[in-house]
Write a protein that holds these residues in place. Sequence first.
Motif, PDB file in Angstrom:
ATOM      1  N   LEU A   1       0.862  -1.170   0.000  1.00 14.73           N
ATOM      2  CA  LEU A   1       0.000   0.000   0.000  1.00 14.73           C
ATOM      3  C   LEU A   1       0.903   1.225   0.000  1.00 14.73           C
ATOM      4  CD1 LEU A   1      -3.012   0.741   0.172  1.00 14.73           C
ATOM      5  CD2 LEU A   1      -2.710   0.941   2.637  1.00 14.73           C
TER       6      LEU A   1
ATOM      7  N   LEU B   1      -8.773  -2.272  -3.378  1.00 12.88           N
ATOM      8  CA  LEU B   1      -7.314  -2.198  -3.406  1.00 12.88           C
ATOM      9  C   LEU B   1      -6.827  -1.479  -4.657  1.00 12.88           C
ATOM     10  CD1 LEU B   1      -6.398  -5.737  -2.062  1.00 12.88           C
ATOM     11  CD2 LEU B   1      -6.334  -3.559  -0.841  1.00 12.88           C
TER      12      LEU B   1
ATOM     13  N   LYS C   1      -7.121   2.126  -4.191  1.00 10.55           N
ATOM     14  CA  LYS C   1      -6.091   2.607  -3.276  1.00 10.55           C
ATOM     15  C   LYS C   1      -4.698   2.567  -3.909  1.00 10.55           C
ATOM     16  CE  LYS C   1      -8.320   3.094   0.752  1.00 10.55           C
ATOM     17  NZ  LYS C   1      -8.157   4.238   1.629  1.00 10.55           N
TER      18      LYS C   1
ATOM     19  N   ALA D   1      -3.016  -0.029  -4.641  1.00  3.61           N
ATOM     20  CA  ALA D   1      -2.237  -1.107  -4.042  1.00  3.61           C
ATOM     21  C   ALA D   1      -1.633  -1.977  -5.138  1.00  3.61           C
ATOM     22  CB  ALA D   1      -3.125  -1.952  -3.131  1.00  3.61           C
TER      23      ALA D   1
END
Length: 91
Positions: free
Chosen positions: A24, A39, A42, A44
Amino acid sequence: MNCPYCGGSMLEGTFHDRGDSYILPAGEVPPKLWTKAVLKKKHAILLPPESFGAVWAQRPSAFWCEICKKMLVDYGELMSQVEGQGTEGKE
């Protein structure tokens, strides 16, 4: 940080492993809902293999090289906390 393999710039973040393993990026808050769509939002970086971990566990610092797909994970701080708990001599 520059990659020790190719010299490229590395993304700084934290390493997570709950359902999927991923890095992350620094500044992103870990999601409460763990889905691949969240994810991705984000930013990620998903990493194999899949495994499960506690949501509240401290995560090691990690650096990701997008060029050569190599990751450095710094467990130094986490290991020093374990060593400081008086576990030496226990088997």
